[in-house]
Design a protein around this motif. Structure first.
Motif, PDB file in Angstrom:
ATOM      1  N   SER A 378     -38.381  -0.985  -3.888  1.00  0.00           N
ATOM      2  CA  SER A 378     -38.138  -0.591  -5.111  1.00  0.00           C
ATOM      3  C   SER A 378     -37.968   1.169  -5.318  1.00  0.00           C
ATOM      4  CB  SER A 378     -39.068  -1.623  -5.679  1.00  0.00           C
ATOM      5  OG  SER A 378     -40.190  -0.968  -5.877  1.00  0.00           O
ATOM      6  N   ASP A 379     -37.785   1.805  -5.935  1.00  0.00           N
ATOM      7  CA  ASP A 379     -37.831   3.147  -6.158  1.00  0.00           C
ATOM      8  C   ASP A 379     -39.393   3.437  -6.755  1.00  0.00           C
ATOM      9  OD1 ASP A 379     -35.322   3.467  -5.873  1.00  0.00           O
ATOM     10  OD2 ASP A 379     -34.525   3.587  -8.285  1.00  0.00           O
ATOM     11  N   GLU A 380     -40.154   2.532  -7.199  1.00  0.00           N
ATOM     12  CA  GLU A 380     -41.632   2.546  -7.277  1.00  0.00           C
ATOM     13  C   GLU A 380     -41.979   2.291  -5.795  1.00  0.00           C
ATOM     14  OE1 GLU A 380     -39.405   0.660  -9.244  1.00  0.00           O
ATOM     15  OE2 GLU A 380     -39.264   1.773 -10.785  1.00  0.00           O
ATOM     16  N   LEU A 381     -42.509   2.085  -5.026  1.00  0.00           N
ATOM     17  CA  LEU A 381     -42.954   0.886  -3.977  1.00  0.00           C
ATOM     18  C   LEU A 381     -41.783   1.638  -3.012  1.00  0.00           C
ATOM     19  CD1 LEU A 381     -44.999   0.944  -2.228  1.00  0.00           C
ATOM     20  CD2 LEU A 381     -44.695  -1.452  -2.970  1.00  0.00           C
ATOM     21  N   LEU A 382     -41.629   2.254  -2.003  1.00  0.00           N
ATOM     22  CA  LEU A 382     -40.661   2.566  -0.463  1.00  0.00           C
ATOM     23  C   LEU A 382     -41.431   1.455   0.462  1.00  0.00           C
ATOM     24  CD1 LEU A 382     -39.912   6.752  -1.057  1.00  0.00           C
ATOM     25  CD2 LEU A 382     -38.604   4.395  -1.949  1.00  0.00           C
ATOM     26  N   ALA A 383     -41.661   0.296   0.045  1.00  0.00           N
ATOM     27  CA  ALA A 383     -41.875  -1.243   1.092  1.00  0.00           C
ATOM     28  C   ALA A 383     -41.602  -2.124   0.544  1.00  0.00           C
ATOM     29  CB  ALA A 383     -43.786  -0.055   1.220  1.00  0.00           C
ATOM     30  N   LYS A 384     -41.107  -3.026   1.842  1.00  0.00           N
ATOM     31  CA  LYS A 384     -40.750  -4.769   1.581  1.00  0.00           C
ATOM     32  C   LYS A 384     -42.184  -5.142   2.115  1.00  0.00           C
ATOM     33  CE  LYS A 384     -36.840  -5.358   2.808  1.00  0.00           C
ATOM     34  NZ  LYS A 384     -35.823  -5.447   3.564  1.00  0.00           N
ATOM     35  N   VAL A 385     -42.973  -6.344   1.201  1.00  0.00           N
ATOM     36  CA  VAL A 385     -43.550  -7.171   1.322  1.00  0.00           C
ATOM     37  C   VAL A 385     -43.036  -9.036   1.184  1.00  0.00           C
ATOM     38  CG1 VAL A 385     -46.103  -8.180   0.443  1.00  0.00           C
ATOM     39  CG2 VAL A 385     -45.566  -5.753   0.409  1.00  0.00           C
ATOM     40  N   GLU A 386     -43.338  -8.916   2.589  1.00  0.00           N
ATOM     41  CA  GLU A 386     -42.835 -10.896   2.658  1.00  0.00           C
ATOM     42  C   GLU A 386     -44.823 -11.651   2.688  1.00  0.00           C
ATOM     43  OE1 GLU A 386     -40.099 -11.795   2.646  1.00  0.00           O
ATOM     44  OE2 GLU A 386     -38.708  -9.457   2.977  1.00  0.00           O
ATOM     45  N   VAL A 387     -44.412 -12.548   2.098  1.00  0.00           N
ATOM     46  CA  VAL A 387     -44.980 -13.409   1.782  1.00  0.00           C
ATOM     47  C   VAL A 387     -45.118 -15.100   2.667  1.00  0.00           C
ATOM     48  CG1 VAL A 387     -46.827 -14.799   0.207  1.00  0.00           C
ATOM     49  CG2 VAL A 387     -46.587 -12.734  -0.560  1.00  0.00           C
ATOM     50  N   TRP A 388     -45.776 -15.718   3.457  1.00  0.00           N
ATOM     51  CA  TRP A 388     -45.870 -16.096   4.445  1.00  0.00           C
ATOM     52  C   TRP A 388     -47.323 -18.037   4.273  1.00  0.00           C
ATOM     53  CZ3 TRP A 388     -41.125 -16.903   7.120  1.00  0.00           C
ATOM     54  CH2 TRP A 388     -40.544 -15.125   7.417  1.00  0.00           C
ATOM     55  N   ARG A 389     -46.839 -18.789   4.974  1.00  0.00           N
ATOM     56  CA  ARG A 389     -47.720 -19.492   4.659  1.00  0.00           C
ATOM     57  C   ARG A 389     -47.759 -20.242   6.222  1.00  0.00           C
ATOM     58  NH1 ARG A 389     -45.391 -22.683   1.004  1.00  0.00           N
ATOM     59  NH2 ARG A 389     -47.895 -21.984  -0.772  1.00  0.00           N
ATOM     60  N   SER A 390     -48.963 -20.605   6.282  1.00  0.00           N
ATOM     61  CA  SER A 390     -49.268 -20.934   7.832  1.00  0.00           C
ATOM     62  C   SER A 390     -49.670 -22.575   7.928  1.00  0.00           C
ATOM     63  CB  SER A 390     -49.583 -20.279   8.701  1.00  0.00           C
ATOM     64  OG  SER A 390     -50.409 -20.965  10.098  1.00  0.00           O
ATOM     65  N   SER A 391     -49.072 -23.646   8.389  1.00  0.00           N
ATOM     66  CA  SER A 391     -50.050 -24.582   8.585  1.00  0.00           C
ATOM     67  C   SER A 391     -51.087 -24.690   9.502  1.00  0.00           C
ATOM     68  CB  SER A 391     -48.996 -25.615   9.622  1.00  0.00           C
ATOM     69  OG  SER A 391     -48.989 -25.187  10.414  1.00  0.00           O
ATOM     70  N   GLU A 392     -51.683 -23.569   9.813  1.00  0.00           N
ATOM     71  CA  GLU A 392     -52.569 -24.185  10.513  1.00  0.00           C
ATOM     72  C   GLU A 392     -54.196 -22.888   9.817  1.00  0.00           C
ATOM     73  OE1 GLU A 392     -52.146 -21.309  13.887  1.00  0.00           O
ATOM     74  OE2 GLU A 392     -50.945 -23.108  15.242  1.00  0.00           O
ATOM     75  N   LEU A 393     -53.691 -22.370   8.888  1.00  0.00           N
ATOM     76  CA  LEU A 393     -54.197 -21.823   7.407  1.00  0.00           C
ATOM     77  C   LEU A 393     -53.662 -22.380   6.221  1.00  0.00           C
ATOM     78  CD1 LEU A 393     -54.026 -17.713   8.934  1.00  0.00           C
ATOM     79  CD2 LEU A 393     -56.015 -19.535   9.693  1.00  0.00           C
ATOM     80  N   SER A 394     -55.272 -22.395   5.804  1.00  0.00           N
ATOM     81  CA  SER A 394     -55.371 -22.161   4.259  1.00  0.00           C
ATOM     82  C   SER A 394     -55.009 -20.827   3.216  1.00  0.00           C
ATOM     83  CB  SER A 394     -56.517 -22.872   3.385  1.00  0.00           C
ATOM     84  OG  SER A 394     -57.717 -21.477   4.014  1.00  0.00           O
ATOM     85  N   ALA A 395     -55.088 -19.401   3.569  1.00  0.00           N
ATOM     86  CA  ALA A 395     -54.791 -18.394   2.926  1.00  0.00           C
ATOM     87  C   ALA A 395     -53.086 -18.175   3.523  1.00  0.00           C
ATOM     88  CB  ALA A 395     -55.716 -17.750   3.066  1.00  0.00           C
ATOM     89  N   LEU A 396     -52.901 -17.465   2.434  1.00  0.00           N
ATOM     90  CA  LEU A 396     -51.395 -16.949   2.579  1.00  0.00           C
ATOM     91  C   LEU A 396     -51.266 -15.441   3.383  1.00  0.00           C
ATOM     92  CD1 LEU A 396     -49.548 -17.571  -1.004  1.00  0.00           C
ATOM     93  CD2 LEU A 396     -49.751 -19.504   1.481  1.00  0.00           C
ATOM     94  N   GLN A 397     -50.344 -16.178   4.220  1.00  0.00           N
ATOM     95  CA  GLN A 397     -50.313 -13.976   6.077  1.00  0.00           C
ATOM     96  C   GLN A 397     -49.299 -13.812   4.603  1.00  0.00           C
ATOM     97  OE1 GLN A 397     -49.603 -14.997   9.137  1.00  0.00           O
ATOM     98  NE2 GLN A 397     -49.797 -12.295   9.462  1.00  0.00           N
ATOM     99  N   ILE A 398     -49.625 -11.459   4.342  1.00  0.00           N
ATOM    100  CA  ILE A 398     -49.159 -11.310   3.608  1.00  0.00           C
ATOM    101  C   ILE A 398     -48.886 -10.085   5.096  1.00  0.00           C
ATOM    102  CG2 ILE A 398     -48.606  -9.395   1.841  1.00  0.00           C
ATOM    103  CD1 ILE A 398     -50.969 -12.155   1.014  1.00  0.00           C
ATOM    104  N   ALA A 399     -47.339  -9.803   4.970  1.00  0.00           N
ATOM    105  CA  ALA A 399     -46.906  -8.601   5.899  1.00  0.00           C
ATOM    106  C   ALA A 399     -46.300  -7.750   5.241  1.00  0.00           C
ATOM    107  CB  ALA A 399     -45.889  -8.806   6.528  1.00  0.00           C
ATOM    108  N   GLY A 400     -46.208  -6.298   5.754  1.00  0.00           N
ATOM    109  CA  GLY A 400     -45.221  -5.403   4.423  1.00  0.00           C
ATOM    110  C   GLY A 400     -45.409  -3.988   5.582  1.00  0.00           C
TER     111      GLY A 400
END
Length: 831
Positions: A378-400
């Motif tokens: 977006s114009d406010e944030l020049l970055a792209k972020v994706e949220v993933w769920r792994s079957s091995e972890l209970s937490a969500l993994q976020i990659a930017g």
């Protein structure tokens, strides 16, 4: 879907096309031709011959009229075919999954069951239903009249059919997704309510309007001269029908009805030829503007460069290495993070390069995770972020992944670390690399609602990814050619300043002054115009900056061409004198806003289009000057017997014969003329310079008067030696025909007649040989000679009639090259 199944469905159901307006039929073309003033005058002349008791002459003239109609109709239909070819080239396109890969195909080839990939800026090519992960904002105003975009999303949360349904011809203004085609062509909603694709508008360009005014003026002069000749003939000879015939002959010889044909044929065929060289002209006035461009604003990625990115360097702290199997754990994690920070499917070259590098390095774990959510750029944030769920972890993994400055802010780097990191970014950028930063975070509770924006996560810095995009072949040479042609090339890019300067330097663009887009925000329009005149490279530019720059350059007096590919580029493309959209990676909105679409997204094609535009303009000038010149001896020979009291030499059938030379010369010979040697070594032409200025008018008239002098001399000599009327007509008419051929040669490209003869143009030799061959038949074959009222000439007199007009043209060519006063007034002299 497989290609074979798609082909079978296409044959069974037909192409994905809405009903189109009817193409021009031959009856409509014939009706338009019969309203032409010259043909009406010829029909009146045939009727007069009939009233004078000469049905044979009337029949010959009638056949001649049919020949003129055939030639003109051929030109019209050729122009129509060229326009139809442009319609086919400019049809919408779609990204579709075929045989397991994403392909870009013409939208007319879509069939029901196809899976299409949609992104911001795409025009939806058929009725479709979304599936899988996707979230689109769609402008449906053309269907509903509602200007607010409508959200469409597939999945359990919004499973109602209305939210998943997408209508053909609506516009994606945000998001991305996939959909299955459920209806095509007339079966779509747009087809059912009767909407049709509009044909290409045949807008009159400024040159065409100017030519119409010139033709109308000269036609009035011709009609006035016709009335005067009729009055003179009746008062001196007493035969009003013969006087009317003489007046009509003079009027026909005066009316330059070829000029509108020249404009139509040259612009249509010129656009068609440019399309064959990967530049699709959507609006005819762009051809005129091409020759006047003084500033060419171009983006970098995909236009100057190949748009085939490759990851060449991964860096974290002091460690740096190219991708491969031997990466350290930290750099492997950086590459994996960069891969996860991209969409499921993408045609973006950087995303594809990162995906390829991750796969080749054996670090891609995308298939082991489930995608949860995307935070788009977006114009406010020049970055792209994706949220993933792994079957091995209970937490969500976020990659930017995004601009280093933006990712440094997300990671809240310490000032010293930030400065050290950005210094590393500058070093990579100076080497011409496109630099992205990557970071990752975790969200401990997968059931807890995610934050509204990406800055709600606590990111950890993972490193830098350097990508290279090599220059396209021929770019440095094309930039040098543009500069030599007086066209200043300015780079506008969203890249880092050092990256932009490195590419500009390797392209030979120069980096005497560069600026950041953010610096433009503090400038008012007047100051921006003054600053922009001396800046070669603008980096970190947003679409609104492009629009301001175009307006500022125009206000400073420049003729501006602008390249673009995105939805937000459309205002700048429309504001520029010549908007140039990318046909490959460009959005439908950009293509619709542009005057020219590059089918290969290549900067070299832009420069070739400028060359072609200048050549088309030069050739139109040649044709116009020839038309002006060629009517002078024809008019003189029609008027000469009236002034001397002798019988008429030039009859309507003779004028028709000459028109059979003039029309092909204009539309075939001059349209195929190659460019002048200096076409790209002279300054751009002045945009406000009229096509038919005083210099061009005087030059054309001077050329015609030279030939007229030779014709008058030959006519006078024939009268002096008491040639029979039929032989006098043969000799005078031969002089006019050879003089016309000499005028064609005089107005061809090259610095001299000898130079023109060395330029390849098969059409010139075809027209010349056909004209001389038909002339010999008309003089030496008994029946045609009776039709034309000719008689064979002795060899000596024939040689005089053939050579004297050519010698007069040759003498004029020598004078023109020796004395500036006689030089032709064309844009080729501006250098």
């Amino acid at each position: 879907m497989s290609s074979s199944e798609a082909a079978a469905r296409l044959r069974r159901n037909g192409p994905n096309l809405l009903p189109r307006a009817q193409r021009t039929r031959w009856l409509g073309t014939l009706g338009n031709l019969l309203r032409e003033p010259m043909l009406l005058l010829l029909l009146v002349a045939a009727a007069i011959y009939w009233l004078l008791g000469d049905p044979q002459e009337a029949a010959v003239l009638g056949v001649s009229i049919l020949l003129v109609i055939a030639v003109t109709a051929y030109q019209e239909l050729k122009s129509e075919h060229a326009l139809q070819a442009l319609r086919d080239l400019s049809s919408p396109r779609a990204r579709v999954l075929r045989d397991g890969t994403t392909r870009l195909i013409a939208a007319r080839e879509l069939v029901t069951g196809d899976v299409i990939v949609l992104a911001e800026g795409d025009r939806i090519p058929a009725d479709a239903r979304m599936f899988g992960d996707g979230d689109l904002q769609v402008d449906e105003s053309m269907l509903t009249g509602e200007s607010v975009p409508v959200r469409h999303r597939s999945g359990a949360a919004m499973a109602d059919s209305e939210s998943e349904w997408l209508g053909a011809s609506t516009l994606v203004v945000g998001g991305q997704g996939t959909a299955e085609v459920i209806a095509t062509g007339a079966d779509t909603t747009v087809g059912r309510i009767g909407a049709a694709l509009r044909s290409i508008r045949k807008e009159l360009s400024p040159m065409q309007r100017e030519m119409r005014r010139v033709v109308a003026t000269l036609a009035l002069i011709g009609l006035a001269s016709c009335a005067l000749v009729v009055a003179l003939y009746v008062s001196t000879r007493g035969h009003w029908l013969e006087g009317l015939l003489a007046g009509i002959t003079l009027a026909i010889s005066n009316v330059p009805e070829e000029l509108p044909v020249v404009m139509t044929v040259f612009l249509a065929l010129g656009a068609w030829r440019m399309a064959r060289h990967q530049a699709l002209v959507r609006r005819a006035p762009a051809i005129e503007a091409l020759g006047a461009i003084t500033v060419l604003c171009t983006d970098k990625t995909g236009t100057l460069t190949e748009n085939h990115m490759a990851v060449t360097e991964l860096a974290l702290g002091a460690e740096a290495a190219p991708p491969g199997a031997g990466l350290s754990t930290a750099l492997r994690r950086a590459l994996e993070c960069a891969d996860l920070a991209g969409p499921q499917r993408s045609t973006d070259p950087m995303e594809q390069a990162i995906r390829t590098a991750a796969r080749d390095s054996g670090v891609s774990g995308r298939h082991e995770r489930e995608h949860v959510r995307e935070y788009p750029l977006s114009d406010e944030l020049l970055a792209k972020v994706e949220v993933w769920r792994s079957s091995e972890l209970s937490a969500l993994q976020i990659a930017g992944k995004g601009a280093p400055e933006a990712m440094a802010d997300l990671c809240a780097l310490e000032p010293a670390t930030r400065a050290q990191t950005l210094a590393r970014v500058d070093d990579m950028a100076r080497r011409g690399l496109r630099v992205l930063a990557v970071a990752e975070a975790t969200w401990p509770d997968a059931d807890e609602a995610l934050p509204a924006s990406a800055d709600g996560f606590q990111f950890t810095w993972r490193g830098l990814v350097g990508l290279a995009d090599p220059l396209r072949d021929g770019v440095p040479e094309a930039i040098a050619e543009a500069r030599e042609a007086g066209v200043r090339v300015v780079m506008l890019t969203g890249d880092h300043l050092q990256t932009a300067c490195a590419v500009a330097s390797s392209a030979g663009l120069g980096t005497r002054v560069s600026a950041l887009g953010s610096e433009l925000d503090a400038l008012d329009d007047d100051e921006l115009g003054r600053r922009a005149a001396g800046i070669d490279v603008f980096a970190r530019v947003r679409p609104e900056h492009k629009l301001r720059l175009v307006r500022a350059l125009k206000q400073a007096g420049d003729v501006v061409a602008m390249t673009g590919d995105g939805v937000n580029d459309a205002p700048a493309l429309m504001a520029a004198h010549v908007g140039i959209a990318m046909g490959g990676r460009g959005t439908d909105v950009a293509r619709e806003a542009a005057s020219i679409v590059l089918l290969d997204d290549n900067f070299v094609t832009v420069v070739k289009a400028i060359r072609r535009g200048r050549t088309i303009h030069d050739n139109i000038l040649r044709a116009v000057r020839f038309v002006l010149a060629v009517h002078v001896p024809i008019t003189g020979l029609a008027l000469l017997p009236l002034l001397t009291g002798a019988p008429l030499v030039l009859l309507p059938v003779h004028v028709v014969f000459l028109e059979m030379i003039v029309d092909p010369a204009c539309s075939i010979v001059f349209e195929r003329e190659p460019p002048e040697a200096n076409v790209m070594r002279r300054p751009p032409r002045q945009p406000n310079r009229p096509l038919l200025d005083l210099a061009t008018l005087l030059s054309g008239l001077a050329e015609g008067l030279i030939v007229l002098a030779a014709v008058v001399g030959i006519y006078a000599y024939g009268r002096h030696v008491d040639l029979p009327q039929a032989q006098l007509a043969s000799m005078s008419f031969t002089a006019v025909v050879t003089g016309n051929l000499g005028l064609i040669l005089l107005n061809r490209s090259g610095t001299s007649i000898l130079g023109a003869l060395q330029q390849p143009n098969a059409a010139f030799w075809l027209v010349s040989c056909a004209a001389l061959g038909l002339l010999m038949i008309a003089i030496w074959v008994d029946m045609p000679a009776r039709w034309f009222r000719f008689a064979p000439l002795p060899p000596g007199l024939m040689a005089i009639a053939l050579l004297l007009p050519l010698l007069s043209v040759l003498c004029f060519d020598l004078l023109r090259r020796r004395f500036p006063l006689f030089r032709r007034g064309t844009s080729t002299d501006s250098s």
